[in-house]
Design a protein around this motif. Structure first.
Motif, mmCIF file in Angstrom:
data_model
loop_
_atom_site.group_PDB
_atom_site.id
_atom_site.type_symbol
_atom_site.label_atom_id
_atom_site.label_comp_id
_atom_site.label_asym_id
_atom_site.label_seq_id
_atom_site.Cartn_x
_atom_site.Cartn_y
_atom_site.Cartn_z
ATOM 1 N N ASP A 69 0.881 -1.212 0.003
ATOM 2 C CA ASP A 69 0.219 0.028 -0.039
ATOM 3 C C ASP A 69 0.830 1.077 0.012
ATOM 4 O OD1 ASP A 69 0.818 0.572 2.567
ATOM 5 O OD2 ASP A 69 -0.983 -0.529 3.496
ATOM 6 N N ILE A 70 0.181 2.469 -0.176
ATOM 7 C CA ILE A 70 1.057 3.687 -0.180
ATOM 8 C C ILE A 70 2.018 3.902 1.017
ATOM 9 C CG2 ILE A 70 -0.869 5.159 0.587
ATOM 10 C CD1 ILE A 70 0.044 7.183 -1.757
ATOM 11 N N GLU A 71 1.420 3.621 2.019
ATOM 12 C CA GLU A 71 2.256 3.920 3.274
ATOM 13 C C GLU A 71 3.323 3.023 3.435
ATOM 14 O OE1 GLU A 71 2.337 6.316 5.616
ATOM 15 O OE2 GLU A 71 0.611 7.245 4.460
ATOM 16 N N GLN A 72 3.521 1.688 3.056
ATOM 17 C CA GLN A 72 4.510 0.824 2.981
ATOM 18 C C GLN A 72 5.394 1.400 2.002
ATOM 19 O OE1 GLN A 72 1.906 -2.680 1.929
ATOM 20 N NE2 GLN A 72 2.580 -3.511 3.994
ATOM 21 N N ILE A 73 5.041 1.671 0.885
ATOM 22 C CA ILE A 73 5.989 2.329 -0.276
ATOM 23 C C ILE A 73 6.592 3.569 0.284
ATOM 24 C CG2 ILE A 73 6.121 3.334 -2.569
ATOM 25 C CD1 ILE A 73 3.823 1.229 -3.291
ATOM 26 N N ARG A 74 5.832 4.324 0.796
ATOM 27 C CA ARG A 74 6.447 5.791 1.413
ATOM 28 C C ARG A 74 7.480 5.388 2.657
ATOM 29 N NH1 ARG A 74 5.081 8.941 6.099
ATOM 30 N NH2 ARG A 74 6.162 11.023 5.493
ATOM 31 N N ASP A 75 7.104 4.392 3.430
ATOM 32 C CA ASP A 75 8.106 4.137 4.520
ATOM 33 C C ASP A 75 9.376 3.478 4.022
ATOM 34 O OD1 ASP A 75 6.309 4.692 6.366
ATOM 35 O OD2 ASP A 75 5.517 3.052 7.066
ATOM 36 N N TYR A 76 9.200 2.821 2.797
ATOM 37 C CA TYR A 76 10.303 2.239 2.258
ATOM 38 C C TYR A 76 11.072 3.005 1.743
ATOM 39 C CZ TYR A 76 13.258 -1.239 -0.027
ATOM 40 O OH TYR A 76 14.525 -1.915 -0.265
ATOM 41 N N CYS A 77 10.429 4.020 0.810
ATOM 42 C CA CYS A 77 11.240 5.156 0.024
ATOM 43 C C CYS A 77 12.100 5.871 1.049
ATOM 44 C CB CYS A 77 10.271 5.741 -0.708
ATOM 45 S SG CYS A 77 9.966 4.965 -2.327
ATOM 46 N N LEU A 78 11.496 6.253 2.283
ATOM 47 C CA LEU A 78 12.247 6.994 3.221
ATOM 48 C C LEU A 78 13.126 6.527 3.936
ATOM 49 C CD1 LEU A 78 8.951 9.301 4.376
ATOM 50 C CD2 LEU A 78 10.847 10.131 2.939
ATOM 51 N N SER A 79 13.219 5.135 4.200
ATOM 52 C CA SER A 79 14.110 4.473 4.829
ATOM 53 C C SER A 79 15.463 4.332 4.145
ATOM 54 C CB SER A 79 13.601 3.045 5.027
ATOM 55 O OG SER A 79 13.866 2.314 3.902
ATOM 56 N N LYS A 80 15.549 4.724 2.871
ATOM 57 C CA LYS A 80 16.859 4.840 2.182
ATOM 58 C C LYS A 80 17.595 5.871 2.596
ATOM 59 C CE LYS A 80 16.217 2.064 -1.372
ATOM 60 N NZ LYS A 80 17.126 1.109 -0.305
ATOM 61 N N ASN A 81 18.963 5.954 2.559
ATOM 62 C CA ASN A 81 20.004 6.970 3.123
ATOM 63 C C ASN A 81 19.812 8.337 2.207
ATOM 64 O OD1 ASN A 81 22.072 7.922 4.690
ATOM 65 N ND2 ASN A 81 23.526 6.678 3.643
ATOM 66 N N GLY A 82 19.715 9.303 3.135
ATOM 67 C CA GLY A 82 19.865 10.714 2.408
ATOM 68 C C GLY A 82 18.312 10.998 1.561
ATOM 69 N N VAL A 83 17.252 10.425 1.744
ATOM 70 C CA VAL A 83 16.038 10.513 1.085
ATOM 71 C C VAL A 83 15.044 11.454 1.846
ATOM 72 C CG1 VAL A 83 13.856 9.677 0.146
ATOM 73 C CG2 VAL A 83 16.002 8.305 -0.099
ATOM 74 N N SER A 84 14.540 12.376 1.264
ATOM 75 C CA SER A 84 13.503 13.198 1.490
ATOM 76 C C SER A 84 12.414 13.104 0.481
ATOM 77 C CB SER A 84 13.909 14.757 1.694
ATOM 78 O OG SER A 84 14.522 15.267 0.300
ATOM 79 N N GLU A 85 11.345 13.790 1.136
ATOM 80 C CA GLU A 85 9.975 13.714 0.441
ATOM 81 C C GLU A 85 9.736 14.914 0.151
ATOM 82 O OE1 GLU A 85 6.627 11.723 2.355
ATOM 83 O OE2 GLU A 85 7.167 12.597 4.083
ATOM 84 N N ASP A 86 8.829 15.424 -0.897
ATOM 85 C CA ASP A 86 8.561 16.846 -1.377
ATOM 86 C C ASP A 86 7.370 16.715 -2.323
ATOM 87 O OD1 ASP A 86 8.927 19.710 -1.767
ATOM 88 O OD2 ASP A 86 10.723 19.442 -2.632
ATOM 89 N N PHE A 87 6.614 18.026 -2.439
ATOM 90 C CA PHE A 87 5.717 18.528 -3.443
ATOM 91 C C PHE A 87 6.200 19.405 -4.323
ATOM 92 C CE2 PHE A 87 3.409 16.100 -0.208
ATOM 93 C CZ PHE A 87 2.772 15.121 -0.498
ATOM 94 N N PRO A 88 7.185 19.100 -5.256
ATOM 95 C CA PRO A 88 7.649 19.974 -6.039
ATOM 96 C C PRO A 88 6.951 20.853 -7.224
ATOM 97 C CG PRO A 88 8.783 18.406 -6.667
ATOM 98 C CD PRO A 88 7.919 18.098 -5.415
ATOM 99 N N PHE A 89 5.889 19.781 -7.723
ATOM 100 C CA PHE A 89 5.117 19.936 -8.978
ATOM 101 C C PHE A 89 3.717 20.523 -8.623
ATOM 102 C CE2 PHE A 89 7.682 16.567 -10.241
ATOM 103 C CZ PHE A 89 8.706 17.250 -10.871
ATOM 104 N N ASP A 90 2.984 19.752 -7.569
ATOM 105 C CA ASP A 90 1.590 20.291 -7.256
ATOM 106 C C ASP A 90 1.502 19.580 -5.972
ATOM 107 O OD1 ASP A 90 0.814 17.509 -7.864
ATOM 108 O OD2 ASP A 90 0.386 18.328 -9.838
ATOM 109 N N GLU A 91 0.256 19.584 -5.309
ATOM 110 C CA GLU A 91 -0.108 19.056 -4.067
ATOM 111 C C GLU A 91 -0.420 17.493 -4.213
ATOM 112 O OE1 GLU A 91 -3.668 20.830 -5.804
ATOM 113 O OE2 GLU A 91 -1.816 21.544 -5.382
#
Length: 122
Positions: free
Chosen positions: A2-24
């Motif tokens: 699910d989206i939370e599992q993917i988000r958590d996995y992506c964020l678990s990587k070294n040096g990773v941040s999340e952002d909304f640079p294009f739109d909300e």
């Protein structure tokens, strides 16, 4: 996954941040400021879960040929990006994680050596 599992996995990587640079609606995961994964929250809300991931050009073609739910990146450079349509196929969680890892590693590999070294120290 699910989206939370993917988000958590992506964020678990070294040096990773999340952002909304294009739109909300477009969640972007970056490693040291370089995009490696994108998710349209609007599509997830509409029941069309998908994630865009970077891939080696030859591997990208191979993935598209062997999985009907993996296609050229939606609104992305078709040579370097794939979109995984998660409700269309039976992609296993481990395989999705492998593709996320590949995308992350492709971006890191393309960074200058100094940035790669900085990443190791984070």
């Amino acid at each position: 996954m699910d989206i939370e599992q993917i988000r958590d996995y992506c964020l678990s990587k070294n040096g990773v941040s999340e952002d909304f640079p294009f739109d909300e609606h477009t969640l972007v995961f970056k490693v040291l400021g370089k995009m490696y994964a994108l998710i349209s929250l609007k599509k997830w809300e509409q029941g069309e879960p998908a994630i865009n991931l970077k891939a080696d050009p030859e591997y990208a073609l191979e993935l598209r040929a062997s999985h009907s739910c993996i296609r050229a990146g939606y609104h992305m450079n078709k040579k370097h990006w794939n979109t995984l349509y998660l409700n269309e196929g039976a992609l296993q969680s481990d395989f999705i994680k492998t593709l996320i890892d590949h995308s992350y590693n492709m971006v890191v590999k393309g960074m200058p050596k100094k940035m790669q070294e900085n990443l190791k120290n984070i």
